[in-house]
Design a protein around this motif. Structure first.
Motif, PDB file in Angstrom:
ATOM      1  N   GLU A  51     -22.384  10.076  31.057  1.00  0.00           N
ATOM      2  CA  GLU A  51     -22.332   9.213  31.904  1.00  0.00           C
ATOM      3  C   GLU A  51     -22.284   7.733  31.268  1.00  0.00           C
ATOM      4  O   GLU A  51     -23.313   7.373  30.749  1.00  0.00           O
ATOM      5  CB  GLU A  51     -23.208   9.123  33.181  1.00  0.00           C
ATOM      6  N   ASN A  52     -21.287   7.165  31.165  1.00  0.00           N
ATOM      7  CA  ASN A  52     -21.167   5.941  30.648  1.00  0.00           C
ATOM      8  C   ASN A  52     -20.391   4.692  31.461  1.00  0.00           C
ATOM      9  O   ASN A  52     -19.458   5.133  32.077  1.00  0.00           O
ATOM     10  CB  ASN A  52     -20.735   5.830  29.261  1.00  0.00           C
ATOM     11  N   TYR A  53     -20.748   3.506  31.458  1.00  0.00           N
ATOM     12  CA  TYR A  53     -20.008   2.605  32.030  1.00  0.00           C
ATOM     13  C   TYR A  53     -19.660   1.434  31.028  1.00  0.00           C
ATOM     14  O   TYR A  53     -20.281   1.014  30.257  1.00  0.00           O
ATOM     15  CB  TYR A  53     -20.731   1.955  33.296  1.00  0.00           C
ATOM     16  N   PRO A  54     -18.311   0.820  30.952  1.00  0.00           N
ATOM     17  CA  PRO A  54     -18.049  -0.223  30.048  1.00  0.00           C
ATOM     18  C   PRO A  54     -18.852  -1.367  30.337  1.00  0.00           C
ATOM     19  O   PRO A  54     -18.967  -2.175  31.555  1.00  0.00           O
ATOM     20  CB  PRO A  54     -16.560  -0.543  30.534  1.00  0.00           C
ATOM     21  N   GLY A  55     -19.260  -1.911  29.303  1.00  0.00           N
ATOM     22  CA  GLY A  55     -19.926  -3.252  29.397  1.00  0.00           C
ATOM     23  C   GLY A  55     -21.572  -3.082  29.761  1.00  0.00           C
ATOM     24  O   GLY A  55     -22.097  -4.032  30.043  1.00  0.00           O
ATOM     25  N   MET A  56     -21.886  -1.881  29.987  1.00  0.00           N
ATOM     26  CA  MET A  56     -23.286  -1.511  30.205  1.00  0.00           C
ATOM     27  C   MET A  56     -24.143  -0.946  29.160  1.00  0.00           C
ATOM     28  O   MET A  56     -23.399   0.026  28.631  1.00  0.00           O
ATOM     29  CB  MET A  56     -23.309  -0.824  31.693  1.00  0.00           C
ATOM     30  N   ILE A  57     -25.431  -1.053  29.261  1.00  0.00           N
ATOM     31  CA  ILE A  57     -26.394  -0.201  28.118  1.00  0.00           C
ATOM     32  C   ILE A  57     -27.157   0.631  29.009  1.00  0.00           C
ATOM     33  O   ILE A  57     -27.606   0.059  30.013  1.00  0.00           O
ATOM     34  CB  ILE A  57     -26.872  -1.413  27.308  1.00  0.00           C
ATOM     35  N   TYR A  58     -27.359   1.853  28.387  1.00  0.00           N
ATOM     36  CA  TYR A  58     -28.022   2.661  28.863  1.00  0.00           C
ATOM     37  C   TYR A  58     -29.881   2.615  28.573  1.00  0.00           C
ATOM     38  O   TYR A  58     -29.981   2.344  27.533  1.00  0.00           O
ATOM     39  CB  TYR A  58     -28.012   4.026  28.701  1.00  0.00           C
ATOM     40  N   ILE A  59     -30.532   2.121  29.593  1.00  0.00           N
ATOM     41  CA  ILE A  59     -32.014   1.833  29.360  1.00  0.00           C
ATOM     42  C   ILE A  59     -32.822   3.163  29.816  1.00  0.00           C
ATOM     43  O   ILE A  59     -33.037   3.356  31.020  1.00  0.00           O
ATOM     44  CB  ILE A  59     -32.329   0.778  30.082  1.00  0.00           C
ATOM     45  N   GLY A  60     -33.298   3.816  29.072  1.00  0.00           N
ATOM     46  CA  GLY A  60     -34.288   5.055  29.306  1.00  0.00           C
ATOM     47  C   GLY A  60     -34.827   5.670  28.027  1.00  0.00           C
ATOM     48  O   GLY A  60     -34.578   5.256  26.920  1.00  0.00           O
ATOM     49  N   ARG A  61     -35.265   6.667  28.163  1.00  0.00           N
ATOM     50  CA  ARG A  61     -36.061   7.481  26.981  1.00  0.00           C
ATOM     51  C   ARG A  61     -34.761   8.231  26.238  1.00  0.00           C
ATOM     52  O   ARG A  61     -34.094   8.696  26.916  1.00  0.00           O
ATOM     53  CB  ARG A  61     -37.044   8.456  27.602  1.00  0.00           C
TER      54      ARG A  61
END
Length: 485
Positions: A51-61
């Motif tokens: 799961e990825n979205y343009p212009g967004m960063i994944y914040i998690g472990r």
């Protein structure tokens, strides 16, 4: 002998009939339940790596070995020390308190108060059997004690947030303009007819003595006709500032934009977890995004702040800007997020209408709190939800996908009918549209009930009404969301 054979034959027929009836009932229920996975614990969670979205960063472990995102089969949220950086008690929190052996809504209550030399058992005993200190006065639910310099929570404590996606940078004028043109949206500053502008930015400074100012911030002046297209009022324009953060937006304006793009506002714990960029423990926790150095030379590489000049008339522009700057002008933090300190304050999810939360500081703030707020990673303030000003913007977040939960609902509970309902990320319920005749699929199941009235006389050839209580299998999918409510 014949009597015994007859009894045995009758018994065998009875057993055979019971087996046939049971198999028919089970096959009927199974056929009706096909396509309705009830509480599918055996189904896997969606893989967050897909799961990825343009212009967004994944914040998690993430996995330390290969850098892959940890899935929802285990605790994949973030634990960190939340609150002001000026309170030194965070250094007494132990690293093991940030481990993930205990997690959930009550995980922070399992942490011992080691800052005051108490074990977890002592802390829990005091909470349950301790006496109220009337000299300090009772504190209302949700009381938030602020540090006088940056407004961060005192004392800092360990909290946890679920994983989420966050925009790399604040929403810009160009992006907000697309929303306005697509929806014909009118901001609250346009409806009110005015907004707050910094006094030193007024086009006609000679009218300053006649202007109406904010009683809590006298350097901000109410200017008629100021809104996001005219940031300093009539005669000014957002043109040539299309990549600057949008300003003069209220909390509602920000929330409406987030809904339009399929996102939401961040919770302040989510925001701080992202702002700290992984420096969350008692040993590596820093005061600023660049470290602990409190100098303008260090700050100008990472944040748009006021600098060494006297506020509000003397901005020396050491960082190259006197007001807002284009997003991604300064260096990002360790997560790759821009403008987490300075430039514009950012609206947060939650709070009350008269006390909405903003985080991050803005271009009018200082390093040490000598004027306005100290622009630390714990900086925090509250504003009325309708406030619009030239230094408040926002960015969006999005919760990752999870598997759904299913529940049984009795037909005779509550109002007497069972409805198939959905719950969105804000907890609001709405009617679900089903594929067949717009009605929820129902399965009639009859079960024995232990509750009955012995005085009621009924026909023994018919089942009692209380033995035939009907229940309906209604499926209520509820996607698990972040714990930031």
């Amino acid at each position: 002998m014949r009597k015994s054979i007859h009894l045995l034959r009758s018994l065998l027929w009875a057993i055979l009939l019971i087996i046939i009836a049971s198999s028919v009932a089970n096959s009927t229920v199974n056929e009706a339940q096909s396509g309705l996975p009830i509480n599918p614990d055996d189904e896997p969670h969606p893989d967050p790596n897909e799961e990825n979205y343009p212009g967004m960063i994944y914040i998690g472990r993430h996995n330390h070995h290969d850098g892959m995102r940890i899935g929802f089969h285990t605790d994949n949220g973030l634990k960190f020390i939340f609150g002001t950086g000026f309170d030194e008690t965070h250094k007494e929190i132990e690293e093991k308190d940030l481990h993930h052996e205990h997690y959930g809504p009550d995980s922070e209550h399992d942490i011992a108060d080691r800052a005051h030399g108490k074990t977890r058992e002592q802390v829990m005993h005091e909470k349950r059997a301790g006496k109220l200190d009337l000299s300090k006065g009772p504190k209302p639910y949700g009381c938030f004690e602020e540090h006088p310099l940056d407004g961060g929570m005192v004392p800092p404590k360990v909290v946890r947030v679920d994983p989420f996606f966050m925009d790399e940078a604040p929403v810009t004028n160009k992006e907000f303009g697309k929303f306005v043109r697509a929806t014909y949206y009118e901001t609250e500053a346009e409806k009110f007819g005015w907004s707050f502008v910094l006094s030193s930015f007024l086009p006609n400074a000679e009218n300053l003595h006649e202007a109406e100012v904010d009683p809590e911030a006298e350097d901000w002046v109410a200017v008629d006709g100021a809104y996001w297209r005219n940031p300093e009022g009539p005669g000014t324009s957002y043109k040539y500032r299309e990549n600057h953060p949008v300003v003069h937006v209220s909390h509602r304006d920000a929330a409406e934009y987030c809904t339009w793009v399929g996102k939401r506002l961040p919770g302040e714990r989510e925001w701080e977890a992202a702002a700290r960029g992984g420096n969350v423990g008692p040993k590596n926790r820093t005061l600023y995004v660049w470290g602990d150095e409190q100098t303008t030379d260090a700050a100008k590489e990472y944040a748009n702040l006021w600098g060494d000049g006297d506020f509000p008339w003397d901005n020396k522009a050491e960082d190259g800007w006197r007001a807002t700057s284009p997003v991604k002008t300064f260096k990002p933090n360790l997560f790759g997020l821009y403008d987490m300190t300075g430039n514009v304050w950012e609206w947060q999810r939650g709070g009350k209408h008269k006390s909405r939360i903003v985080r991050g500081g803005s271009y009018v703030d200082s390093l040490d709190g000598s004027f306005n707020h100290a622009a630390t990673l714990g900086v925090r303030a509250t504003l009325h939800g309708t406030t619009t000003t030239g230094n408040v913007g926002f960015r969006c977040v999005k919760s990752p996908k999870r598997k759904e939960e299913y529940h049984w609902v009795y037909e005779n509970e509550g109002s007497g009918t069972a409805e198939l309902v959905l719950e969105d990320e804000n907890g609001n319920r709405k009617q679900r549209q089903t594929q067949q005749n717009q009605q929820p699929r129902q399965i009639e199941i009859y079960e024995d009930d232990d509750e009955f009235d012995e005085e009621v006389i009924h026909d023994p050839t018919k089942p009692r009404p209380d033995e035939m209580r009907k229940r309906v299998l209604a499926v209520k999918p509820r996607t698990l969301r972040s714990d930031e409510l």
